[in-house]
Design an enzyme around this catalytic site. Structure first.
Site, short mmCIF file in Angstrom:
data_model
loop_
_atom_site.label_atom_id
_atom_site.label_comp_id
_atom_site.label_asym_id
_atom_site.label_seq_id
_atom_site.Cartn_x
_atom_site.Cartn_y
_atom_site.Cartn_z
N ARG A 82 38.06 47.80 41.93
CA ARG A 82 37.56 48.47 40.73
C ARG A 82 37.15 47.37 39.74
O ARG A 82 38.00 46.62 39.26
CB ARG A 82 38.64 49.37 40.13
CG ARG A 82 38.24 50.12 38.86
CD ARG A 82 39.40 50.97 38.36
NE ARG A 82 39.05 51.70 37.15
CZ ARG A 82 39.16 51.22 35.91
NH1 ARG A 82 39.60 49.97 35.72
NH2 ARG A 82 38.82 51.96 34.87
N LYS A 127 41.05 41.37 33.53
CA LYS A 127 42.35 41.68 32.92
C LYS A 127 43.04 40.43 32.38
O LYS A 127 42.67 39.30 32.65
CB LYS A 127 43.24 42.42 33.93
CG LYS A 127 42.78 43.86 34.14
CD LYS A 127 43.74 44.64 35.03
CE LYS A 127 43.31 46.10 35.11
NZ LYS A 127 44.20 46.89 36.01
#
Length: 268
Positions: free
Chosen positions: A248, A214
Site C-alpha cells: 500500500r 511512514k
C-alpha cells in the site's frame, strides 16, 4: 483472491494498493485530494502508473489525528467511491474501522474494507463485510506497544482478528493481513515487523505491507515526509522477498518499477 471483478494471483504476484486520502489532515498528502476533480485526476494517474486497487480514506489515522463523526466520514468518501467506480474499472477499498462508514462505502460500490483495527474496534464492520461479500484487509494494531514476545504476540493478535472475521461469516478467500507498521509499535518493532513480516504466512492468508512514507522511514533516514520514496522502495523489495502479495503506497510509478525489476531478478 477475488476483489471486486478482478482475480488476484496472491501466490505469485505483488500488487499495488494506491492511497487516495480525501482528508484535510493526513500525514503525507492531507488536503491535496479532498476535492472531487483532484481526487479523480489522482486516481486516474495512479491507475496509469500501475495501481491495482485504489484505497480511499476519509479520516486520517496518523498519530494525534482528529476523530470525525461517521456522518462526516461518509460524506467525504461515498461520492469519491461512486465517482471512481463510474469512471474506472478498478477495485476500490475503503479505509475505515467504523461499521456505519464501511456499510455506506460498500453501498457506494467499494469492494474491500481496509480496517486498521482488524475488526476489533467495531464488530459491525465485520458483519457488513460478510453481508456484502466484500474482501477485507485486517491490520495488526494495539493501544500500547507492550508485548511479551513481539512477533509471537503479533501473530496471536492476528489470529483473533481472523476469528472475528470468521464469526461474522467472512471466508478465508476474502481476507488479507497487514502487520500494521506504524501502529501500536516502537521504532524497533516497526523494523522487526517489516523484516519478519513472513511470520504471518503461517496463517495461510495473503499479506499486505503498508509502510509508505511512514515515520519508521523518516526516523531511520532523518528525512521529512516528502523525501521518503527511496526508503519506501526498500521496504517494498523486502516485502516481496518475504512473500507479500500487496503493498500500500503513495508513489505508484516508482513502486511499480521496482516491483517489476525485483520480479525479473527473482524469476531467473
Amino acid at each position: 483472491m477475488r476483489i471486486g471483478n478482478r482475480e488476484f494471483d496472491t501466490k505469485n504476484e505483488t500488487y499495488i494498493m494506491g492511497i487516495l486520502n480525501v482528508t484535510p489532515d493526513s500525514f503525507s498528502d492531507g488536503g491535496k485530494f479532498n476535492h472531487m476533480d483532484a481526487a479523480l485526476a489522482h486516481a486516474e494517474q495512479m491507475i496509469r502508473d500501475g495501481a491495482d486497487i485504489i484505497d480511499i480514506g476519509g479520516e486520517s489515522t496518523r498519530p494525534g489525528h482528529t476523530v470525525i463523526s461517521d456522518e462526516e466520514e461518509i460524506a467525504r468518501v461515498t461520492p469519491v467511491i461512486e465517482a471512481v467506480k463510474s469512471h474506472f474499472d478498478v477495485p476500490v477499498s475503503i479505509d475505515t474501522y467504523k461499521g456505519n462508514v464501511a456499510e455506506a462505502a460498500l453501498q457506494a460500490g467499494a469492494d474491500l474494507v481496509n480496517d486498521i483495527w482488524g475488526f476489533k474496534f467495531d464488530y459491525k464492520t465485520a458483519e457488513v463485510t460478510a453481508r456484502y461479500h466484500a474482501a477485507c484487509c485486517l491490520m495488526h494494531n494495539r493501544n500500547e506497544a507492550i508485548y511479551q514476545n513481539f512477533l509471537e504476540d503479533m501473530v496471536a493478535d492476528m489470529k483473533e482478528c481472523i476469528a472475528i472475521a470468521h464469526k461474522a461469516g467472512v471466508p478465508d478467500d476474502k481476507i488479507m493481513l497487514d502487520p500494521g507498521v506504524g501502529f501500536g509499535k516502537t521504532y524497533e518493532q516497526n523494523l522487526e515487523a517489516i523484516n519478519h513480516v513472513d511470520v504471518l504466512q503461517e496463517l495461510g492468508l495473503p499479506i499486505l505491507l503498508g509502510t509508505s512514507r511512514k515515520s519508521v522511514i523518516g526516523n531511520t533516514l532523518d528525512l521529512p515526509v516528502d523525501q521518503r520514496v527511496e526508503g519506501t522502495l526498500a521496504t517494498t523489495v523486502i516485502g516481496m522477498l518475504r512473500g507479500c502479495s500487496f503493498v500500500r503506497v503513495h508513489d505508484i510509478k516508482e513502486n511499480h518499477r521496482i516491483i517489476q525489476m525485483t520480479k525479473a531478478i527473482l524469476s531467473c
